[in-house]
Design an enzyme around this catalytic site. Structure first.
Site, PDB file in Angstrom:
ATOM      1  N   LEU A  16       0.868  -1.167   0.000  1.00 31.41           N
ATOM      2  CA  LEU A  16       0.000   0.000   0.000  1.00 31.41           C
ATOM      3  C   LEU A  16       0.908   1.220   0.000  1.00 31.41           C
ATOM      4  O   LEU A  16       1.856   1.291   0.793  1.00 31.41           O
ATOM      5  CB  LEU A  16      -0.905   0.031   1.237  1.00 31.41           C
ATOM      6  CG  LEU A  16      -2.224  -0.739   1.192  1.00 31.41           C
ATOM      7  CD1 LEU A  16      -2.967  -0.574   2.507  1.00 31.41           C
ATOM      8  CD2 LEU A  16      -3.104  -0.275   0.046  1.00 31.41           C
ATOM      9  N   ASP A  17       0.643   2.178  -0.868  1.00 35.93           N
ATOM     10  CA  ASP A  17       1.463   3.385  -0.910  1.00 35.93           C
ATOM     11  C   ASP A  17       1.454   4.079   0.449  1.00 35.93           C
ATOM     12  O   ASP A  17       0.470   3.990   1.198  1.00 35.93           O
ATOM     13  CB  ASP A  17       0.933   4.342  -1.972  1.00 35.93           C
ATOM     14  CG  ASP A  17       1.090   3.793  -3.379  1.00 35.93           C
ATOM     15  OD1 ASP A  17       1.967   2.926  -3.571  1.00 35.93           O
ATOM     16  OD2 ASP A  17       0.348   4.219  -4.273  1.00 35.93           O
ATOM     17  N   PRO A  18       2.540   4.787   0.785  1.00 36.17           N
ATOM     18  CA  PRO A  18       2.620   5.458   2.087  1.00 36.17           C
ATOM     19  C   PRO A  18       1.440   6.382   2.388  1.00 36.17           C
ATOM     20  O   PRO A  18       0.981   6.461   3.532  1.00 36.17           O
ATOM     21  CB  PRO A  18       3.929   6.257   1.980  1.00 36.17           C
ATOM     22  CG  PRO A  18       4.755   5.477   1.028  1.00 36.17           C
ATOM     23  CD  PRO A  18       3.786   4.922   0.019  1.00 36.17           C
ATOM     24  N   ASP A  19       0.920   7.077   1.372  1.00 38.84           N
ATOM     25  CA  ASP A  19      -0.180   8.010   1.601  1.00 38.84           C
ATOM     26  C   ASP A  19      -1.522   7.322   1.815  1.00 38.84           C
ATOM     27  O   ASP A  19      -2.491   7.955   2.250  1.00 38.84           O
ATOM     28  CB  ASP A  19      -0.309   8.970   0.409  1.00 38.84           C
ATOM     29  CG  ASP A  19       0.869   9.924   0.303  1.00 38.84           C
ATOM     30  OD1 ASP A  19       1.574  10.105   1.321  1.00 38.84           O
ATOM     31  OD2 ASP A  19       1.086  10.483  -0.790  1.00 38.84           O
ATOM     32  N   VAL A  20      -1.578   6.023   1.511  1.00 38.77           N
ATOM     33  CA  VAL A  20      -2.840   5.281   1.599  1.00 38.77           C
ATOM     34  C   VAL A  20      -2.979   4.647   2.976  1.00 38.77           C
ATOM     35  O   VAL A  20      -2.026   4.109   3.527  1.00 38.77           O
ATOM     36  CB  VAL A  20      -2.904   4.192   0.516  1.00 38.77           C
ATOM     37  CG1 VAL A  20      -4.208   3.407   0.615  1.00 38.77           C
ATOM     38  CG2 VAL A  20      -2.757   4.811  -0.866  1.00 38.77           C
TER      39      VAL A  20
END
Length: 310
Positions: free
Chosen positions: A40-44
């Site tokens: 999962l991307d860091p911002d997600v």
């Protein structure tokens, strides 16, 4: 020290990568055999099942199950990364005029089997390198497109304005493994004839786990200190419900425990796999033997305690 095994439904908070979560949990739970079930991307933020102990063997089964997301799509600007973290590479010259029927029709067009090209800022490998490695060098290369399935695509929050240089709205997506919601946002914009990107993303379901079952890393640490991890951990069997379960026949217990090739079960004529176990506890996942018709071989073997699941 607690011997932990099972699937931990984690709520990944924004600002961390999936690898960061595993690193922190290894320290908290004092164990090394921990794996996540997809990046999962860091911002997600959102649901991220974590596999402990023997459960690391079923990570691929957890990842293969569908996922659900809630995303904010922003019309009016396109970015290098297809999300809000990237640099703006295109924007509208005039205000956008969006109508409800136009938006609903677009979402309908993108429901079902669609084709996506992975974004350059992604972990997909091409010629042995991650796409984001090329992207960081300023390179754009050809990458293979692939089909994904959008099971449902629903508008959950309409735009607050329908005319402007930037229009935001929220969608809920239920989709197959491998779907890029960032790319889906761009595809929505393309059908509407405007640049677009994904402004925010929350994963609401993964591997059959929903938001209500998850806990944050801090909450996991508290449960561990209080020796209450059994309240959170889910059994390996939770990831195997897609296939029929069969008790090990008494006369074949030794053969199964040794992982021997055996005559194929009739259920393999219908299902691609079957689960073999004892007292409700899975000991192996078997599939049809690829080279010996009429026989089956173990795909996964588990070292499990001989006990009934309560």
């Amino acid at each position: 020290m607690q011997q932990l095994e099972g699937i931990l439904p984690l709520w990944k908070e924004a600002g961390m990568t999936s690898h960061d979560c595993v690193f922190k949990l290894r320290k908290i739970l004092k164990m090394k055999r921990i794996g996540h079930t997809g990046t999962l991307d860091p911002d997600v933020e959102g649901v991220l099942p974590i596999c402990l102990g023997q459960a690391t063997k079923v990570a691929e089964y957890v990842m293969a199950q569908g996922k659900a997301y809630r995303a904010t799509v922003s019309l009016g600007k396109a970015t290098t990364t297809e999300d809000a973290s990237g640099d703006v590479i295109a924007s509208v010259d005039n205000p956008i005029h969006l109508e409800s029927i136009q938006l609903q029709d677009t979402l309908t067009q993108l429901t079902g089997t669609i084709t996506q090209t992975p974004p350059m800022y992604s972990a997909v490998k091409v010629n042995g390198r991650r796409l984001y490695e090329y992207a960081r060098e300023g390179k754009v290369i050809d990458r293979p497109s692939r089909e994904v399935t959008i099971h449902s695509l629903t508008l959950v929050k309409e735009p607050s304005v329908w005319t402007g240089e930037e229009i935001d709205f929220e969608i809920e997506v239920v989709c197959s493994k491998g779907t890029y919601i960032r790319t889906l946002a761009v595809q929505i914009g393309k059908l509407l004839g405007v640049p677009a990107h994904m402004k925010k993303l929350i994963r609401t379901q993964a591997g059959g786990f929903g938001v209500a079952e998850t806990r944050t890393i801090q909450q996991v640490a508290e449960l561990y200190e209080e020796q209450r991890m059994d309240e959170l951990l889910q059994p390996i069997e939770r990831s195997l419900t897609e296939w029929p379960f069969h008790e090990i026949p008494a006369d074949l217990e030794k053969a199964f425990s040794n992982g021997q090739v055996l005559p194929a079960h009739t259920d393999l004529l219908i299902h691609d796999k079957i689960v073999i176990g004892k007292n409700g506890v899975a000991h192996a996942v078997y599939r049809a033997h690829p080279e010996k018709p009429g026989y089956m071989k173990p795909e996964k073997m588990f070292t499990r305690p001989e006990m009934e699941i309560q």
